[in-house]
Design a protein around this motif. Structure first.
Motif, PDB file in Angstrom:
ATOM      1  N   MET A   9      -0.512 -45.849  16.429  1.00 21.10           N
ATOM      2  CA  MET A   9       0.808 -46.336  16.792  1.00 21.10           C
ATOM      3  C   MET A   9       1.832 -45.603  15.941  1.00 21.10           C
ATOM      4  SD  MET A   9       0.319 -48.662  19.100  1.00 21.10           S
ATOM      5  CE  MET A   9      -0.828 -49.924  19.670  1.00 21.10           C
ATOM      6  N   SER A  10       2.595 -44.736  16.556  1.00 20.19           N
ATOM      7  CA  SER A  10       3.523 -43.937  15.755  1.00 20.19           C
ATOM      8  C   SER A  10       4.938 -44.481  15.786  1.00 20.19           C
ATOM      9  CB  SER A  10       3.540 -42.482  16.242  1.00 20.19           C
ATOM     10  OG  SER A  10       4.009 -42.414  17.571  1.00 20.19           O
ATOM     11  N   LYS A  11       5.311 -45.141  16.875  1.00 17.74           N
ATOM     12  CA  LYS A  11       6.686 -45.611  16.958  1.00 17.74           C
ATOM     13  C   LYS A  11       6.797 -46.667  18.052  1.00 17.74           C
ATOM     14  CE  LYS A  11       8.096 -41.859  20.030  1.00 17.74           C
ATOM     15  NZ  LYS A  11       9.069 -40.787  20.270  1.00 17.74           N
ATOM     16  N   LYS A  12       7.918 -47.275  18.102  1.00 12.31           N
ATOM     17  CA  LYS A  12       8.219 -48.281  19.103  1.00 12.31           C
ATOM     18  C   LYS A  12       9.273 -47.736  20.048  1.00 12.31           C
ATOM     19  CE  LYS A  12       5.900 -51.857  17.233  1.00 12.31           C
ATOM     20  NZ  LYS A  12       4.937 -52.716  17.929  1.00 12.31           N
ATOM     21  N   ILE A  13       9.207 -48.148  21.301  1.00 20.60           N
ATOM     22  CA  ILE A  13      10.244 -47.785  22.263  1.00 20.60           C
ATOM     23  C   ILE A  13      10.850 -49.067  22.807  1.00 20.60           C
ATOM     24  CG2 ILE A  13       8.574 -47.648  24.161  1.00 20.60           C
ATOM     25  CD1 ILE A  13      10.397 -45.492  25.390  1.00 20.60           C
ATOM     26  N   GLU A  14      12.164 -49.122  22.826  1.00 20.49           N
ATOM     27  CA  GLU A  14      12.835 -50.320  23.312  1.00 20.49           C
ATOM     28  C   GLU A  14      12.696 -50.426  24.825  1.00 20.49           C
ATOM     29  OE1 GLU A  14      16.776 -50.935  21.983  1.00 20.49           O
ATOM     30  OE2 GLU A  14      16.332 -50.451  19.900  1.00 20.49           O
ATOM     31  N   ALA A  15      12.710 -51.667  25.303  1.00 21.07           N
ATOM     32  CA  ALA A  15      12.540 -51.904  26.736  1.00 21.07           C
ATOM     33  C   ALA A  15      13.648 -51.235  27.546  1.00 21.07           C
ATOM     34  CB  ALA A  15      12.512 -53.408  27.013  1.00 21.07           C
ATOM     35  N   THR A  16      14.857 -51.199  26.983  1.00 19.97           N
ATOM     36  CA  THR A  16      15.955 -50.561  27.709  1.00 19.97           C
ATOM     37  C   THR A  16      15.684 -49.074  27.919  1.00 19.97           C
ATOM     38  OG1 THR A  16      17.074 -50.375  25.570  1.00 19.97           O
ATOM     39  CG2 THR A  16      17.741 -52.187  26.996  1.00 19.97           C
ATOM     40  N   GLU A  17      15.142 -48.417  26.900  1.00 20.47           N
ATOM     41  CA  GLU A  17      14.804 -46.997  27.033  1.00 20.47           C
ATOM     42  C   GLU A  17      13.676 -46.808  28.038  1.00 20.47           C
ATOM     43  OE1 GLU A  17      14.014 -45.294  23.213  1.00 20.47           O
ATOM     44  OE2 GLU A  17      15.768 -46.219  22.295  1.00 20.47           O
ATOM     45  N   LEU A  18      12.710 -47.716  28.011  1.00 20.39           N
ATOM     46  CA  LEU A  18      11.598 -47.633  28.953  1.00 20.39           C
ATOM     47  C   LEU A  18      12.096 -47.766  30.387  1.00 20.39           C
ATOM     48  CD1 LEU A  18       8.514 -47.412  29.143  1.00 20.39           C
ATOM     49  CD2 LEU A  18       8.415 -49.910  29.081  1.00 20.39           C
ATOM     50  N   ILE A  19      13.031 -48.681  30.617  1.00 19.15           N
ATOM     51  CA  ILE A  19      13.609 -48.853  31.957  1.00 19.15           C
ATOM     52  C   ILE A  19      14.337 -47.586  32.387  1.00 19.15           C
ATOM     53  CG2 ILE A  19      15.426 -50.072  33.225  1.00 19.15           C
ATOM     54  CD1 ILE A  19      14.585 -52.607  31.808  1.00 19.15           C
ATOM     55  N   SER A  20      15.064 -46.964  31.460  1.00 22.10           N
ATOM     56  CA  SER A  20      15.777 -45.724  31.791  1.00 22.10           C
ATOM     57  C   SER A  20      14.813 -44.656  32.265  1.00 22.10           C
ATOM     58  CB  SER A  20      16.548 -45.219  30.568  1.00 22.10           C
ATOM     59  OG  SER A  20      17.560 -46.117  30.184  1.00 22.10           O
ATOM     60  N   TYR A  21      13.709 -44.479  31.545  1.00 23.23           N
ATOM     61  CA  TYR A  21      12.771 -43.412  31.896  1.00 23.23           C
ATOM     62  C   TYR A  21      11.968 -43.745  33.145  1.00 23.23           C
ATOM     63  CZ  TYR A  21      13.632 -40.449  27.868  1.00 23.23           C
ATOM     64  OH  TYR A  21      14.213 -39.593  26.971  1.00 23.23           O
ATOM     65  N   VAL A  22      11.573 -44.999  33.306  1.00 25.80           N
ATOM     66  CA  VAL A  22      10.832 -45.376  34.507  1.00 25.80           C
ATOM     67  C   VAL A  22      11.722 -45.227  35.745  1.00 25.80           C
ATOM     68  CG1 VAL A  22       9.735 -47.294  35.715  1.00 25.80           C
ATOM     69  CG2 VAL A  22       9.235 -46.900  33.305  1.00 25.80           C
ATOM     70  N   SER A  23      12.977 -45.652  35.649  1.00 24.93           N
ATOM     71  CA  SER A  23      13.902 -45.542  36.781  1.00 24.93           C
ATOM     72  C   SER A  23      14.164 -44.089  37.139  1.00 24.93           C
ATOM     73  CB  SER A  23      15.220 -46.244  36.447  1.00 24.93           C
ATOM     74  OG  SER A  23      15.024 -47.615  36.184  1.00 24.93           O
ATOM     75  N   SER A  24      14.401 -43.251  36.126  1.00 27.48           N
ATOM     76  CA  SER A  24      14.649 -41.828  36.397  1.00 27.48           C
ATOM     77  C   SER A  24      13.411 -41.165  36.970  1.00 27.48           C
ATOM     78  CB  SER A  24      15.107 -41.115  35.116  1.00 27.48           C
ATOM     79  OG  SER A  24      14.108 -41.166  34.113  1.00 27.48           O
ATOM     80  N   ALA A  25      12.219 -41.577  36.507  1.00 24.94           N
ATOM     81  CA  ALA A  25      10.978 -41.025  37.060  1.00 24.94           C
ATOM     82  C   ALA A  25      10.798 -41.432  38.517  1.00 24.94           C
ATOM     83  CB  ALA A  25       9.786 -41.495  36.227  1.00 24.94           C
ATOM     84  N   ALA A  26      11.177 -42.669  38.852  1.00 30.16           N
ATOM     85  CA  ALA A  26      11.086 -43.132  40.245  1.00 30.16           C
ATOM     86  C   ALA A  26      12.016 -42.327  41.143  1.00 30.16           C
ATOM     87  CB  ALA A  26      11.418 -44.614  40.320  1.00 30.16           C
TER      88      ALA A  26
END
Length: 361
Positions: A9-26
């Motif tokens: 486990m190297s770092k944490k990612i905030e849910a808001t950032e995860l939503i940004s990347y998942v949405s852009s990937a979609a």
């Protein structure tokens, strides 16, 4: 045999950032699929891609140029003040050009570069691939337009056709100019507000970036489900020479009397579309992306500072009014856009305190 740890486990990612990347990937995945299924390649000259990429990227380019100039201006001003201070204190000014000083200054200047690329990348990816998506959708949707359905909603709700009725009212020229500025420059205002949030309220920027990407992904669903031309394209100019109901035709003859300043705006929009779209008009009317962006601007500016909220709230309201006044949207596109923005904001607020672990080697 010693235990080998494959991952850590190297770092944490905030849910808001995860939503940004998942949405852009979609959005990117949708673009790739549509590019492979569209009869006419969207990268050819004379189609919608040039129009959309210019529409979405110009505000980013303007903001980037401003940011670069601002950095140069601030740097030169700071250096001048520092050199004058050194001279007044009778200190050697050459120390300001030493490698250690320049290294320290560079570290301070680029301390936020990692966050800049991490947080802005999904926004830019969403905008880039959205250009491909809309360029393809406009071609695929020509034979399945639902303009009569949406204009019927306007008629049922108001008893009239707002894109006609709004233009039949005389407006002071200063009001038309304010609405025109708010409508056409809303994306630029949103980019500058995003830059302000990034440098002064980083967590708030994470929220608006995630809401922006999520709302674009949601809009794509509706644009595919309910493809609609703007009232300007479908009824005022009837670019595809499609049948128009007798009721709308009669209303156009008897009630459509826009003042000269609005006619000039419509002519300007038509020239841009004619030059850049190659005859394939946008079908992304319901809900209005313009209204979504205005809603995000109003909400997050007010959440950041009440004074900013009041200022940008006026810009947002006038921009929403311009969507109907300039016949680029139906009236129902406005509440639909507000609902999409509200759903995105609610989602971001719900998950904003959550973090997720990122597995890296």
């Amino acid at each position: 045999m010693p235990h080998v740890k494959l991952f850590k486990m190297s770092k944490k990612i905030e849910a808001t950032e995860l939503i940004s990347y998942v949405s852009s990937a979609a959005i990117a995945a949708t673009a790739i699929i549509l590019m492979l299924t569209t009869p006419v390649p969207v990268i050819e000259k004379g189609n919608s891609l040039n129009y959309y990429w210019g529409l979405f990227s110009n505000p980013l380019l303007i903001g980037g140029h401003f940011l670069a100039l601002a950095c140069v201006a601030v740097g030169m001003t700071w250096a001048m003040i520092a050199l004058i201070a050194a001279a007044l204190r009778k200190k050697d000014p050459s120390r300001f050009f030493s490698l250690s000083f320049l290294k320290k200054s560079a570290e301070r200047l680029f301390s936020g570069a990692g966050d800049f690329f991490k947080l802005w990348t999904p926004v830019i990816i969403s905008i880039l691939f959205l250009s491909f998506v809309l360029a393809a959708l406009n071609q695929l949707n020509i034979s399945r337009l639902k303009d009569e359905l949406v204009v019927g909603w306007d008629k049922a709700l108001t008893g009239s056709y707002p894109f006609i009725a709004f233009q039949n009212v005389p407006y002071p020229e200063w009001m038309v100019n304010f609405i025109k500025f708010s409508f056409f420059y809303l994306p630029v205002v949103l980019v500058f507000f995003g830059l302000y949030l990034f440098f002064s309220h980083r967590d708030r920027f994470r929220e608006i970036a995630a809401a922006f990407c999520l709302s674009l992904a949601a809009l794509l669903f509706f644009w595919e489900l309910v493809p609609v031309l703007s009232p300007h394209d479908r009824f005022l100019d009837n670019v595809y020479a499609l049948p128009i109901s007798a009721d709308i035709g009669q209303n156009l003859v008897s009630n459509y009397h826009p003042q000269p300043s609005i006619e000039l705006i419509l002519e300007k929009v038509r020239k841009i579309k004619t030059a850049d779209l190659g005859g394939v008009m946008p079908t992304s009317t319901f809900p209005s992306a313009h209204v979504v962006w205005a809603s995000l601007l109003a909400y997050y500016s007010y959440k950041t500072r009440r004074e900013l909220g009041l200022l940008f709230g006026i810009v947002a309201f006038l921009s929403m009014a311009g969507t109907v006044l300039f016949a680029q949207h139906y009236l129902v596109d406005v509440p639909a856009g507000i609902l999409v923005a509200a759903a995105s904001i609610f989602t971001i607020n719900f998950v904003s305190a959550r973090t997720y672990s990122v597995m890296t080697e």
